[in-house]
Every structure is written in C-alpha cells, then in structure tokens.
Design a protein around this motif. Structure first.
Motif, PDB file in Angstrom:
ATOM      1  N   TYR A  36     -57.354 -62.914 -38.286  1.00 54.48           N
ATOM      2  CA  TYR A  36     -57.146 -63.994 -37.315  1.00 54.48           C
ATOM      3  C   TYR A  36     -56.468 -65.193 -37.968  1.00 54.48           C
ATOM      4  O   TYR A  36     -55.441 -65.702 -37.482  1.00 54.48           O
ATOM      5  CB  TYR A  36     -58.498 -64.388 -36.714  1.00 54.48           C
ATOM      6  N   TYR A  96     -58.826 -54.463 -30.742  1.00 55.11           N
ATOM      7  CA  TYR A  96     -58.252 -55.402 -31.715  1.00 55.11           C
ATOM      8  C   TYR A  96     -57.164 -54.712 -32.531  1.00 55.11           C
ATOM      9  O   TYR A  96     -56.089 -55.283 -32.790  1.00 55.11           O
ATOM     10  CB  TYR A  96     -59.378 -55.906 -32.620  1.00 55.11           C
ATOM     11  N   TYR A 123     -60.037 -59.965 -30.707  1.00 58.69           N
ATOM     12  CA  TYR A 123     -60.726 -60.729 -31.754  1.00 58.69           C
ATOM     13  C   TYR A 123     -62.005 -61.372 -31.216  1.00 58.69           C
ATOM     14  O   TYR A 123     -63.061 -61.326 -31.857  1.00 58.69           O
ATOM     15  CB  TYR A 123     -59.782 -61.794 -32.303  1.00 58.69           C
TER      16      TYR A 123
END
Length: 410
Positions: A36, A96, A123
């Motif tokens: 991320y 994801y 996420y």
C-alpha cells in the motif's frame, strides 16, 4: 465446540504476547501495508510522467485509493463477523492480488482511477480482517503493548514501503515495481490460506445488528472522537507521503530523501515498545500529547529544510509523531470496546485515518497551486496543533478513560 489442532497451536496463554498467531498475522499485515505505502508514494509521480496528469489529478490518483478502502472498511467492518474473519482474509487477499495485477493495464487516467479504487477496496478488506484477527492473540493485560508491537508492522511498512518505492522509482520502471508488488501479495495470499483463523460466533442479537442497515452496524460511536483526531493526523501525514518525492526534487535533496523513511523506521522501531508499555502503565495521555507535538515539529522542520541532516531529523520527529499516534489510537479503540464491537470499532478508526490520507493529497495538491511546498507543509503542521486543542478540550473532559495502574500493582 472442540478446537482443531491448528487452532490449538495459536491459543493465547494469559501473559504470552509473542505467540504463533500474533506473529503470523503481524507478518501478513506488514506485507499488506508495505505494498500500500510503496504504491502510494510513487503513483503521483507515475501519473504525471507517464500519463501527463496535473498535480491535482496525480493527487486524486493517490487519494481515490482511499475511497475504495473506505467502502471496504464500512462493509467489512459491519460484515466481518457474519462472513467470518477467515473468509474475509482469504478472499480479500485474492481480490487484492487481482487488482494489483490490473496496474499492468492502465493506458489512461480514467483506467488508473478505476484500478486504484478497486485495489483500495482489496487492501481495505484484508487490513480490516488482520486488524480484528490480531486482537484474539493479545492478552487483555497487555493490550497497549500488543497493539504497539502489532502496529510496528504497519509503521515499519509506512517507512520501508516508501523507501523501497522511491529507490525502485529512481532505478527501475513502473512495470518492475508492479511485478515486485505482485510477488509480495502472492506470498501474502498463500499465507492467508495457511494461517489458521478463529471466527467469532455471534449471538442472535448481535447477528441481527450486523445484518441490519442501521447506523450503529457500520460505525462504532464510542470511538468517533479518536477517529476524527485520526482523520486530522492522517491529513497532515499525507503531505509527506504524496509530495515528499516531488519536494525533494525542488530542493535538490533527492538522495537524502530516500533515507527519510529509513530514519522514520529506525525511530519507530526503537520507541514503539516503550510507548506501548507507557500506555498500559500510565494511560494514553502520556503518549498521545507527545505524538501531536512531534508531528508538528517534524512538519515545520520539513518546511524549512535546505540540508540533508535537517530533512532526516524531520523524518525522526514525524516518525515519533504519526507512528506513535497510529498504533496508540488503535489501542484506545480496544480500550473502549471489546468482543463483537472490535471489528466495527477498528473499522471506524481506520476509516478516519485512511480518509485523511486519501483526501489529503488532493486538497493539499490543490493548495500547492497557490502556495509553495514549504507553505503546504506549514499549513499541514497546524493540523496536529488542532489535535492538541481538541483532545485537551473534549476527550479528557467529555470522554475520560480509566487510567491503568502500573504493572505489579493491584
């Protein structure tokens, strides 16, 4: 009901913090957040250089990710226990992974916005699951310490991810960065199917709330105040995540900026265990106020830096500020809620944190059109000052929490 053999392996003993379950879910969480932050710090530069976006559009490309995350936190925070923590972790990891692969096919800003939105949902789903799952493996008497060690995985990811992203951005290309991210998330997906997760069985009353569309099934009101503070802190820190690489080019400190997040990580690693013990022994005020002050100092130093050493010192203060707040705010949520409320409470808290990180790049990117980068960082430094005032005026007087006694006292 009897527990399976695998479930017994991660059973929590009364005072043992570093059990197999705690270590396993912490490692999974680290990789999820690493990817991320890695993508967050490079996406604005990629949007400008490869898709010819304006700074505002590039900021939106960074921030729209959080919109997807917010949808995931609202839905999965509400449905986590109904769907089962195990299923949310596993299938969220798969989504994801698929949406990260989709970055390889982004010919326009419109497609980039869509991929970022969906990837943010993936996420948000996985991180909502990990944040709830870890609480089952932390002894109640060590909540503050446990959450701080677990939060260390998030904070280190917040430091190492941007560091890796900026190094790869300067030495490779976007295609390589995405392939690297795909490898990491593939490993996480495999781990999520191996890791044994214990689901919580809801009572009929709690299941009825989870299945309803009432406000309280999405948002835990007990943590709304600390959630708003998290929003302001995330907004302030977003100025670092989204624009440090561009700012470093303007002030000719690109090489030093790569080590900004290394300093951030080192400071957090050294101080996180201590802040958790202070939280458990003396209460949250002893860690929250210093976090606001340190973030203010760090952003002010960043606004005036013209040398490498000042830039790195600002990284240390920002680590002490934002890094300390992030996990201890989560510990406050655990202190206020328990049992079936934990999933929704943590989801509510991270909605505030993620919303600040998400809207910050766009708002501050637009502010950059009338101010210098230095001006933007000075404005950002006012936000943790506002947190000090709000926390002192409202949290202490209207929502006092019982102070925990130092360990060893009865």
């Amino acid at each position: 009901m009897g527990k399976s053999e695998k479930e017994m392996e991660v059973e929590v003993t009364p005072d043992k913090l570093f059990n197999k379950g705690f270590i396993g879910i912490t490692c999974i969480n680290f990789v999820v957040y690493l990817v991320y932050y890695l993508l967050m710090v490079i996406i604005a530069v990629i949007a400008q250089e490869q898709l010819h976006a304006t700074l505002g559009q590039a900021g939106l490309a960074s921030g729209i990710y959080i919109i997807g995350t917010l949808f995931a936190r609202l839905l999965m925070g509400k449905k986590l226990e109904s769907y089962g923590r195990k299923a949310v972790l596993r299938y969220g990891s798969m989504f994801y992974l698929v949406t990260t692969i989709a970055y390889l096919y982004v010919p326009s800003m419109g497609s980039l916005y869509l991929v970022r939105l969906l990837n943010g949902f993936g996420y948000g789903t996985v991180s909502t699951a990990t944040n709830a799952i870890v609480t089952a493996y932390i002894p109640k008497s060590r909540n503050g310490e446990g959450i701080n060690y677990y939060g260390l995985s998030t904070s280190l990811a917040a430091a190492i991810g941007p560091f890796i992203g900026m190094i790869l951005l300067n030495t490779t290309n976007f295609y390589f960065i995405i392939c690297f991210s795909i490898v990491l998330i593939t490993a996480t997906t495999i781990a999520s199917f191996i890791f044994p997760v214990k689901n919580i069985v809801l009572s009929s009353a709690h299941k009825k709330i989870a299945d309803s569309w009432a406000w309280e099934s999405f948002i835990e009101k007990k943590v709304l105040f600390i959630t708003f503070i998290a929003f302001l802190m995330g907004l302030a820190y977003s100025s670092v995540l989204a624009f440090l690489s561009s700012y470093a080019q303007v002030i000719h400190l690109v090489s030093a900026s790569s080590f900004f997040f290394v300093v951030y990580a080192l400071v957090i690693t050294l101080t996180r265990p201590l802040s958790g013990r202070i939280f458990d022994a003396y209460g949250e005020n002893y860690v929250m106020y210093p976090s606001y002050i340190c973030l203010t100092i760090g952003l002010l130093l960043l606004s005036v830096t013209s040398s490498s050493w000042v830039l790195l010192v600002s990284g240390a203060f920002i680590g002490l500020g934002y890094g300390t707040f992030m996990s201890n705010g989560q510990a406050i949520c655990l202190k206020k809620c328990d049992g079936h409320q934990i999933g929704v409470a943590l989801s509510t808290y991270f909605i505030g944190l993620d919303l600040g990180l998400g809207v910050g790049p766009y708002l501050l990117g637009e502010l950059r059109t009338i101010l210098s980068f230095q001006g933007v960082y000075r404005i950002a430094s006012l936000l943790p000052i506002a947190c000090i005032l709000l926390y002192a005026l409202f949290y202490q007087s209207n929502e006092p929490l019982p102070q925990l006694q130092p360990k060893g006292e009865n």
